[in-house]
Enzyme design. Structure first.
Site, short mmCIF file in Angstrom:
data_model
loop_
_atom_site.label_atom_id
_atom_site.label_comp_id
_atom_site.label_asym_id
_atom_site.label_seq_id
_atom_site.Cartn_x
_atom_site.Cartn_y
_atom_site.Cartn_z
CG HIS A 311 -2.06 0.93 1.11
ND1 HIS A 311 -1.97 2.27 1.40
CD2 HIS A 311 -3.33 0.71 0.68
CE1 HIS A 311 -3.15 2.83 1.16
NE2 HIS A 311 -3.99 1.91 0.71
CG ASP A 368 -8.56 -4.50 -2.57
OD1 ASP A 368 -9.77 -4.39 -2.41
OD2 ASP A 368 -7.83 -3.58 -2.98
N1 CMC Z 1 4.17 -7.40 -4.94
C1 CMC Z 1 5.51 -7.35 -5.12
N2 CMC Z 1 6.26 -6.25 -4.89
C2 CMC Z 1 5.62 -5.16 -4.50
C3 CMC Z 1 4.22 -5.13 -4.29
C4 CMC Z 1 3.50 -6.31 -4.53
N3 CMC Z 1 2.16 -6.34 -4.37
N4 CMC Z 1 3.84 -3.90 -3.90
C5 CMC Z 1 4.96 -3.15 -3.84
N5 CMC Z 1 6.04 -3.91 -4.20
C6 CMC Z 1 7.44 -3.49 -4.20
C7 CMC Z 1 7.78 -2.63 -5.42
O1 CMC Z 1 8.21 -3.42 -6.49
C8 CMC Z 1 8.85 -1.73 -4.87
O2 CMC Z 1 10.05 -2.47 -4.81
P1 CMC Z 1 11.48 -1.70 -5.04
O3 CMC Z 1 11.61 -0.74 -3.92
O4 CMC Z 1 12.50 -2.81 -5.01
O5 CMC Z 1 11.38 -1.04 -6.40
C9 CMC Z 1 8.41 -1.48 -3.42
O6 CMC Z 1 7.64 -2.64 -3.06
C10 CMC Z 1 7.56 -0.24 -3.24
O7 CMC Z 1 6.48 -0.32 -4.15
P2 CMC Z 1 5.91 0.87 -5.01
O8 CMC Z 1 5.34 0.34 -6.30
O9 CMC Z 1 6.91 1.97 -5.11
O10 CMC Z 1 4.72 1.35 -4.07
P3 CMC Z 1 3.49 2.22 -4.48
O11 CMC Z 1 3.11 2.96 -3.26
O12 CMC Z 1 3.74 3.01 -5.72
O13 CMC Z 1 2.35 1.14 -4.84
C11 CMC Z 1 0.51 -0.33 -4.65
C12 CMC Z 1 1.33 0.76 -3.97
C13 CMC Z 1 -0.73 -0.63 -3.81
C14 CMC Z 1 0.03 0.16 -6.05
C15 CMC Z 1 1.40 -1.59 -4.82
O14 CMC Z 1 1.78 -2.06 -3.54
C16 CMC Z 1 0.67 -2.70 -5.60
O15 CMC Z 1 0.71 -2.69 -6.85
N6 CMC Z 1 0.03 -3.68 -4.89
C17 CMC Z 1 -0.75 -4.69 -5.54
C18 CMC Z 1 -2.09 -4.14 -5.96
C19 CMC Z 1 -3.03 -3.96 -4.79
O16 CMC Z 1 -3.17 -4.82 -3.94
N7 CMC Z 1 -3.70 -2.80 -4.78
C20 CMC Z 1 -4.71 -2.47 -3.74
C21 CMC Z 1 -4.28 -1.35 -2.86
S1 CMC Z 1 -5.30 -1.19 -1.39
C22 CMC Z 1 -6.87 -0.79 -1.92
C23 CMC Z 1 -6.96 0.40 -2.82
O17 CMC Z 1 -6.27 1.41 -2.63
O18 CMC Z 1 -7.75 0.36 -3.72
#
Ligand code: CMC
Length: 434
Positions: A311, A368
């Site tokens: 998140h 989720d």
């Molecule tokens: N699986 C694998 N690696 C992950 C994941 C994941 N689900 N989420 C984050 N990471 C890694 C990412 O690759 C990055 O690694 P590094 O620092 O080595 O590059 C690090 O963790 C930080 O991630 P980020 O992409 O910079 O974080 P963000 O804040 O931009 O993204 C997120 C947040 C929710 C989009 C992401 O965690 C994600 O895609 N999760 C899966 C989708 C999901 O479950 N979404 C629902 C969110 S909660 C309900 C809502 O808001 O609707």
């Protein structure tokens, strides 16, 4: 209201030695912000923050998240308390009005919402225009946007009464619109709302009742639905809420703004994640394959991500996920369902949380991760999951929209950019182009 802090931040242009003092603003709790509103006028520079990881876009008194501690408050009340002790319409009142209602206020609010649940009959024609296999989120975007063509008397955004009526209409009609999208996909007749039922019960009735037999309400499922709605009601400046605010900042009517929010919610990184979690669990299929998928999630050359994990704000367990897991057990137990997907999900969580990659990055299950399993047990197909999220989030969107309109400092949302295209150049006639 935010307060000016006596502290300032200094910004120094190393090339010229020019120094700028940036004011600091304090909220009630949480990090203070550096006020950069005059930065461009004074320095000729913009800030650059794609993805808004360090940017506060507005002042808001609705929802507070402490991502490090895993705390979520609506108007100061903990989500765990609201999920256990309150009801969705009470939370809706709280978000819209700032305080929990007294008994008379609650009854009057429930009565108002209950008496706005029907849709203009002509809207039924909209559904008939969609293919039967249309994704219900596509139908939601279309029908909610079309509300502005039917309820002209509540589109004057400068009239506080019209704004409130639009809010009531949206909260009241979303379950009807969502249930009709579902019924349309099945080819079953639409059910009209039933005023003697609660909000959650009525929603279940409109979704699952058929004219051929009496619908028997299951109180455990009605409670689970109510709790699910509470857990998704608002979540500060997430992508869809920011979309609603940005659309509304230009003066667009509330129905159009909420349709924009629904479109943003649809994506798998946001509200579409609950559908994606179930698809992922089905694809994995067996505990023996979890390791393979955890490995894929860690591989930077593989676009796969562990859906329902991570998140932007929570760097701890999402408090909504804890309540959701508890609700999941209650529903499955009541229905006597032993869903192997729940065991698979719990094993996934265990393996991922023992893994250095997930520990280092503070990746925990989000709301989720377990919601899809409850919804599946309740009889929802996976393409309806995000629709339920939209029904619940509508009150958050519209409360945030109202707050924005009432904010005297509100301006059209208009970010700038770092331009990297070609500089000005002469037009070349086609015969002279290489
Ligand atoms: N699986 C694998 N690696 C992950 C994941 C994941 N689900 N989420 C984050 N990471 C890694 C990412 O690759 C990055 O690694 P590094 O620092 O080595 O590059 C690090 O963790 C930080 O991630 P980020 O992409 O910079 O974080 P963000 O804040 O931009 O993204 C997120 C947040 C929710 C989009 C992401 O965690 C994600 O895609 N999760 C899966 C989708 C999901 O479950 N979404 C629902 C969110 S909660 C309900 C809502 O808001 O609707």
């Amino acid at each position: 209201m935010s307060k000016s802090n006596s502290a300032t931040f200094s910004l120094i242009n190393d090339a010229t030695g020019d120094k700028y003092a940036l004011p600091v603003l304090d909220g009630t709790v949480g990090p203070s912000v550096i006020d950069v509103r005059r930065l461009y006028a004074e320095t000729g520079h913009f800030t650059y923050d794609p993805g808004y990881t360090s940017t506060g876009s507005c002042e808001s008194a609705l929802t507070y998240i402490d991502g490090d501690e895993g705390v979520l408050l609506h108007r100061g009340y903990r989500i765990e308390d609201l999920a256990e002790k309150s009801s969705f319409l009470e939370v809706a009142y709280l978000l819209l009005n700032g305080e929990l209602p007294n008994g008379q206020e609650r009854d009057s609010f429930v009565d108002t919402i209950t008496h706005h649940t029907m849709l203009h009959e002509q809207l039924i024609n909209f559904y008939r225009g969609f293919r039967r296999d249309a994704h219900p989120m596509a139908i939601m975007c279309g029908v909610v946007g079309a509300l502005s063509a039917f309820y002209h008397d509540s589109t004057d955004i400068n009239d506080p009464h019209a704004r409130m009526v639009a809010s009531y209409r949206l909260v009241a009609k979303m379950p009807t619109i969502a249930a009709m999208a579902y019924k349309y996909s099945l080819g079953q007749p639409f059910n009209y709302p039933q005023n003697e039922l609660s909000y959650a019960e009525n929603f279940l009735y409109m979704l699952f009742a058929v004219p051929a037999e009496k619908y028997v309400m299951n109180p455990v499922l009605a409670r689970a639905m109510d709790r699910l709605l509470i857990l998704h009601a608002d979540h500060e400046q997430n992508a869809s809420t920011s979309t609603v605010r940005l659309a509304g900042s230009s003066g667009a009517n509330p129905f159009a703004c909420i349709a924009a929010g629904i479109a943003s919610l649809w994506g798998p990184a946001h509200g579409g994640a609950n559908e994606a979690v179930l698809n992922m669990l089905n694809e994995v299929g067996h505990k023996d394959r979890i390791g393979e998928y955890v490995k894929k999630a860690k591989d930077k050359d593989d676009p796969f991500r562990l859906m329902g994990f991570g998140h932007r704000v929570y760097k701890n367990y999402d408090p909504r996920a804890k309540v959701m897991m508890q609700s999941c057990h209650e529903v499955l137990e009541d229905l006597g369902i032993d869903d192997p997907l729940l065991d698979l999900a719990m094993e996934f969580e265990k393996l991922a949380r023992e893994d250095e990659y997930f520990i280092e990055r503070n990746l925990y299950p989000n709301v989720d991760f377990y919601s899809g399993i409850i919804l599946k047990a309740m009889g929802f197909p996976s393409d309806m999951f995000t629709v339920l999220f939209a029904v619940a989030r509508t009150v958050g969107w519209i409360a945030q929209w109202q707050e924005m309109i009432e904010d005297p400092t509100q301006k059209i949302g208009r970010p700038r950019q770092l331009y990297t295209g070609p500089d000005q150049r002469p037009y070349v006639p086609v015969e002279k182009r290489g």
